[in-house]
Design a protein around this motif. Sequence first.
Motif, PDB file in Angstrom:
ATOM      1  N   SER A  92     -15.652   3.849   0.480  1.00  0.00           N
ATOM      2  CA  SER A  92     -15.499   2.492  -0.059  1.00  0.00           C
ATOM      3  C   SER A  92     -14.544   2.648  -1.437  1.00  0.00           C
ATOM      4  CB  SER A  92     -16.697   1.669  -0.520  1.00  0.00           C
ATOM      5  OG  SER A  92     -17.592   2.429  -1.514  1.00  0.00           O
ATOM      6  N   ILE A  93     -14.838   4.142  -2.022  1.00  0.00           N
ATOM      7  CA  ILE A  93     -13.823   4.058  -3.192  1.00  0.00           C
ATOM      8  C   ILE A  93     -12.795   5.123  -2.937  1.00  0.00           C
ATOM      9  CG2 ILE A  93     -15.618   3.633  -5.125  1.00  0.00           C
ATOM     10  CD1 ILE A  93     -15.905   6.717  -5.420  1.00  0.00           C
ATOM     11  N   SER A  94     -12.628   5.488  -1.928  1.00  0.00           N
ATOM     12  CA  SER A  94     -11.469   6.350  -1.581  1.00  0.00           C
ATOM     13  C   SER A  94      -9.983   5.577  -1.149  1.00  0.00           C
ATOM     14  CB  SER A  94     -11.689   6.743  -0.175  1.00  0.00           C
ATOM     15  OG  SER A  94     -10.841   6.618   0.960  1.00  0.00           O
ATOM     16  N   PRO A  95      -8.929   5.949  -1.513  1.00  0.00           N
ATOM     17  CA  PRO A  95      -7.752   5.264  -1.377  1.00  0.00           C
ATOM     18  C   PRO A  95      -7.286   4.774  -0.045  1.00  0.00           C
ATOM     19  CG  PRO A  95      -7.345   7.474  -1.811  1.00  0.00           C
ATOM     20  CD  PRO A  95      -8.718   7.323  -2.129  1.00  0.00           C
ATOM     21  N   THR A 147     -16.850   9.124  -0.841  1.00  0.00           N
ATOM     22  CA  THR A 147     -17.451   7.736  -0.705  1.00  0.00           C
ATOM     23  C   THR A 147     -16.211   7.083  -0.154  1.00  0.00           C
ATOM     24  OG1 THR A 147     -18.981   8.027  -2.584  1.00  0.00           O
ATOM     25  CG2 THR A 147     -18.766   5.934  -1.473  1.00  0.00           C
ATOM     26  N   ASP A 166      -1.440   5.711  -4.680  1.00  0.00           N
ATOM     27  CA  ASP A 166      -2.310   4.736  -5.002  1.00  0.00           C
ATOM     28  C   ASP A 166      -2.629   4.759  -6.429  1.00  0.00           C
ATOM     29  OD1 ASP A 166      -5.498   5.126  -5.835  1.00  0.00           O
ATOM     30  OD2 ASP A 166      -4.571   6.831  -4.951  1.00  0.00           O
ATOM     31  N   LEU A 177     -15.353  -1.257  -7.585  1.00  0.00           N
ATOM     32  CA  LEU A 177     -16.255  -0.459  -6.569  1.00  0.00           C
ATOM     33  C   LEU A 177     -16.768   0.727  -7.289  1.00  0.00           C
ATOM     34  CD1 LEU A 177     -14.890  -1.024  -3.109  1.00  0.00           C
ATOM     35  CD2 LEU A 177     -16.708  -1.614  -3.764  1.00  0.00           C
ATOM     36  N   LYS A 178     -15.762   1.577  -8.196  1.00  0.00           N
ATOM     37  CA  LYS A 178     -15.900   2.861  -8.759  1.00  0.00           C
ATOM     38  C   LYS A 178     -17.261   2.500  -9.804  1.00  0.00           C
ATOM     39  CE  LYS A 178     -12.335   6.193  -8.167  1.00  0.00           C
ATOM     40  NZ  LYS A 178     -11.729   7.032  -8.726  1.00  0.00           N
ATOM     41  N   ARG A 221      -0.100   7.396   0.166  1.00  0.00           N
ATOM     42  CA  ARG A 221      -0.223   6.608   1.153  1.00  0.00           C
ATOM     43  C   ARG A 221       0.969   6.045   1.765  1.00  0.00           C
ATOM     44  NH1 ARG A 221      -4.886   2.775  -1.544  1.00  0.00           N
ATOM     45  NH2 ARG A 221      -2.913   1.885  -2.654  1.00  0.00           N
ATOM     46  N   PHE A 222       1.068   6.150   3.139  1.00  0.00           N
ATOM     47  CA  PHE A 222       2.212   5.764   3.913  1.00  0.00           C
ATOM     48  C   PHE A 222       3.368   6.452   3.662  1.00  0.00           C
ATOM     49  CE2 PHE A 222      -1.264   2.307   4.270  1.00  0.00           C
ATOM     50  CZ  PHE A 222      -1.314   2.615   5.794  1.00  0.00           C
ATOM     51  N   MET A 281       0.692  -1.220  -0.063  1.00  0.00           N
ATOM     52  CA  MET A 281      -0.065   0.202   0.087  1.00  0.00           C
ATOM     53  C   MET A 281       0.795   1.324   0.004  1.00  0.00           C
ATOM     54  SD  MET A 281      -2.961  -0.736   0.041  1.00  0.00           S
ATOM     55  CE  MET A 281      -2.697  -2.502  -0.980  1.00  0.00           C
ATOM     56  N   ARG A 326     -10.777  -1.505  -6.173  1.00  0.00           N
ATOM     57  CA  ARG A 326     -11.208   0.154  -6.417  1.00  0.00           C
ATOM     58  C   ARG A 326     -11.981   0.358  -7.481  1.00  0.00           C
ATOM     59  NH1 ARG A 326      -7.349   4.148  -4.901  1.00  0.00           N
ATOM     60  NH2 ARG A 326      -9.155   5.190  -4.934  1.00  0.00           N
ATOM     61  N   GLY A 348      -5.323   4.708   7.303  1.00  0.00           N
ATOM     62  CA  GLY A 348      -6.273   4.560   6.180  1.00  0.00           C
ATOM     63  C   GLY A 348      -7.533   5.542   6.425  1.00  0.00           C
ATOM     64  N   ILE A 373     -13.158  12.988  -2.855  1.00  0.00           N
ATOM     65  CA  ILE A 373     -13.657  11.693  -2.861  1.00  0.00           C
ATOM     66  C   ILE A 373     -14.357  11.149  -1.672  1.00  0.00           C
ATOM     67  CG2 ILE A 373     -13.091   8.890  -3.378  1.00  0.00           C
ATOM     68  CD1 ILE A 373     -10.371   9.996  -4.699  1.00  0.00           C
ATOM     69  N   ASP A 393      -5.663  -4.042  -4.947  1.00  0.00           N
ATOM     70  CA  ASP A 393      -6.047  -2.813  -4.502  1.00  0.00           C
ATOM     71  C   ASP A 393      -6.765  -2.164  -5.961  1.00  0.00           C
ATOM     72  OD1 ASP A 393      -6.457  -0.143  -3.117  1.00  0.00           O
ATOM     73  OD2 ASP A 393      -4.153   0.342  -4.084  1.00  0.00           O
ATOM     74  N   PHE A 417      -9.616   3.175   1.919  1.00  0.00           N
ATOM     75  CA  PHE A 417     -10.532   2.164   2.234  1.00  0.00           C
ATOM     76  C   PHE A 417      -9.844   0.900   2.362  1.00  0.00           C
ATOM     77  CE2 PHE A 417     -13.121  -1.497   0.700  1.00  0.00           C
ATOM     78  CZ  PHE A 417     -14.190  -1.319   1.675  1.00  0.00           C
ATOM     79  N   ILE A 418      -8.821   0.489   1.494  1.00  0.00           N
ATOM     80  CA  ILE A 418      -8.134  -0.954   1.395  1.00  0.00           C
ATOM     81  C   ILE A 418      -7.194  -0.896   2.519  1.00  0.00           C
ATOM     82  CG2 ILE A 418      -6.697  -2.377   0.198  1.00  0.00           C
ATOM     83  CD1 ILE A 418      -8.274  -1.475  -2.363  1.00  0.00           C
ATOM     84  N   PRO A 419      -6.231   0.285   2.628  1.00  0.00           N
ATOM     85  CA  PRO A 419      -5.576   0.076   3.852  1.00  0.00           C
ATOM     86  C   PRO A 419      -6.415   0.025   5.353  1.00  0.00           C
ATOM     87  CG  PRO A 419      -4.851   1.940   2.563  1.00  0.00           C
ATOM     88  CD  PRO A 419      -6.105   1.240   2.041  1.00  0.00           C
TER      89      PRO A 419
END
Lengths: 500, 170
Positions: free
Chosen positions: B43-46, B41, A185, A456-457, A192-193, A181, A453, B25, B39, A449, B48-50
């Motif tokens: 569930s579609i945000s970056p 929502t 992204d 879901l989009k 991220r991180f 991650m 995503r 996350g 963004i 990932d 969400f998965i983290p």
Amino acid sequence: MALEYIGIAFMTALQPFNILVMFLSTLVGLVMGVLPGLSATMAIALLTGLTYNFPTQTAILSLLSIYVGSISGGCQSAILLNIPGTPASAATALDGHPMAVQGKGGLAIFLATTVSCIGTLLSVVFVLTLTPLLTSLALKFTSWEFFLLSIFGILICGTITAQAEPIKGWISGILGLIVAMVGLDTVDTIPRFSYGNVNLMSGIQLIPVMIGLFGFPEIVRVFKRQADEEVTKASKFEVKTGFKLIGQRIFTVIRSAFIGVGVGIIPGVGEDTAGWLSYWATRSLAPKEEKDTFGKGNPHGVIAVETGNNACIGGAIIPVLSLAVPGSAPAAVLLAAFLMHGYRPGPLLMTESPEFLYNVCVYLALASITMWVIALILSKATVRILGVNKKYLMPIVYVLCVIGSYLINYNLFDVKVMFVFGLLGVVLTAMKFPPAPFLLGVILGPMLDSNLRRALKLSDGSFAPLFTRPICLFFLALIIFLILAQLGVFKILKGKRIAD
Amino acid sequence: MESKTKEMVFSFALVITGIYVAIEGFRIYLRAASAPYFITTFSISPGFIPFIIGIALIIFSTLFLFQCLKEEGKGRAEVLKMRWSEFASWVKANSKNMDIAFTIGAVIIMGIYTYVLMELLPFWAASMIFLIALFCYLRADKWWKNLIVAVVGVIAIVIVFQYCFNAALP
């Protein structure tokens, strides 16, 4: 068309420079396989960085030769030293070393090397036939299926590699996912991180992680003071007896090849599992009077293990080519190397670069034949190779690890990443957490990932398609069953029913 | 120290890591929900998965922790107390363990090579110093043999990579 591709692949492989590279790579692979502590994964990971400047076909030929060489080389130290050179040959020591003690070390090495070659060649047939089939099946996969496939891959890898404690394997896989991650992204390019660090924003490179996880703990292990191991000398090969024994056990060879390929196809489960399963199957199916001779120098055991672990090479490459999901830890490195050299394995492989499948098959076949020749010659020097002072060897290997990590991006940051993951590898090894699911997590993380995503989009953030698509439902059922079964839920329910 | 005690301490660290990843996350989601991304929502945000991965790590690490605290005939609180005291005595005993100290020393030399020497010196010089230092530290052989192996090793590596493979070394 297929014949044309095969012909071109042969012509490429048989160019003088490529022949030289194939011989040298197989030799390097064999030597690394022979030396306990240098695994096949480490050999490929190290050489991936080092072959970065090679022409693409030469680099791929070199890496496949190293893969075949290192898996096969492990048997020699297992037989002569009773310490497997690679985990893949762990089961070989059971019967191989007693054979060496009985003065049949040469025969054991001949058998192991020959069936290793046969096992790889048989697996090539499976690669040729199963890859297009799996690729056409994978074309039916959408983002949802790929998301579930990556979860299933990590779970099954964690379950099998952690053996008695699958939860350790799953946690290892999750840790790998966390590492994946790091960076921008893939969909919205939001960091991220990465904590404002430019190097982290481009993500953590796979090769330094891999070299660190698999190489570093082996190097550190040598620092502990230990007694010198006793090496048994190899006797004469007994070629005639060897071929006769293999001929008598041809069904064992075929069965073990099937097992090896089958195990190889399962994501992340490597050659060691294939070797053990083949051994177990052969021992279980042996006549009662023969069963007792296993573990006491039965050549049947050596034949089964070495066919199984080498057939796993082809098996592990099948999902790499068709699904971009590695079948074993060395295959994971190979996948990274394929990507690095511009190939995009996965469902579109047969459309975008159909020649690649045939190249891989031809290179594998030629590498296995080369391995057979070199391994038999090398076995005469194995005793000397095993006598190399590890306190000299391992620091030099660390320098090679540094170069391997650096050459991916010509960036010293990757070397530092390798060191950090090396320390993590030492901790994971000490805690008996398998590193293979971790690696698979790092590899499959971006796939998981981006596919989730994207899916879901497309569904406006709804998870409904996950429960309406048949392949998704199949994967979901499989994942839930796997987790519940491994956590012992079914056993508890069964126990309760009996108590009632 | 019993492996269960080590595992218990490790599982605590894993739970904390999981909490951190989940919170981070969620913070990524908050960042993505504001300008310039918008963004909103989850569930579609970056993030969400983290967030999900963090939660999964917490769940599995907690399950693992409970497995570590399982001992027949004893309550979890009692086992927890026992394991902590085991851990404390293990730390005390191993702080004087020469084998561990020796290994840590070698790892520190590797760290100095990776983080300091490689930054300051050319590859050949850094590697030569590192190899000589580590060979001597590990007492691989006599000092002059160590010197020869280090020099020959680095020269061979430079020739193979810099000249044969045409790779630019740091």
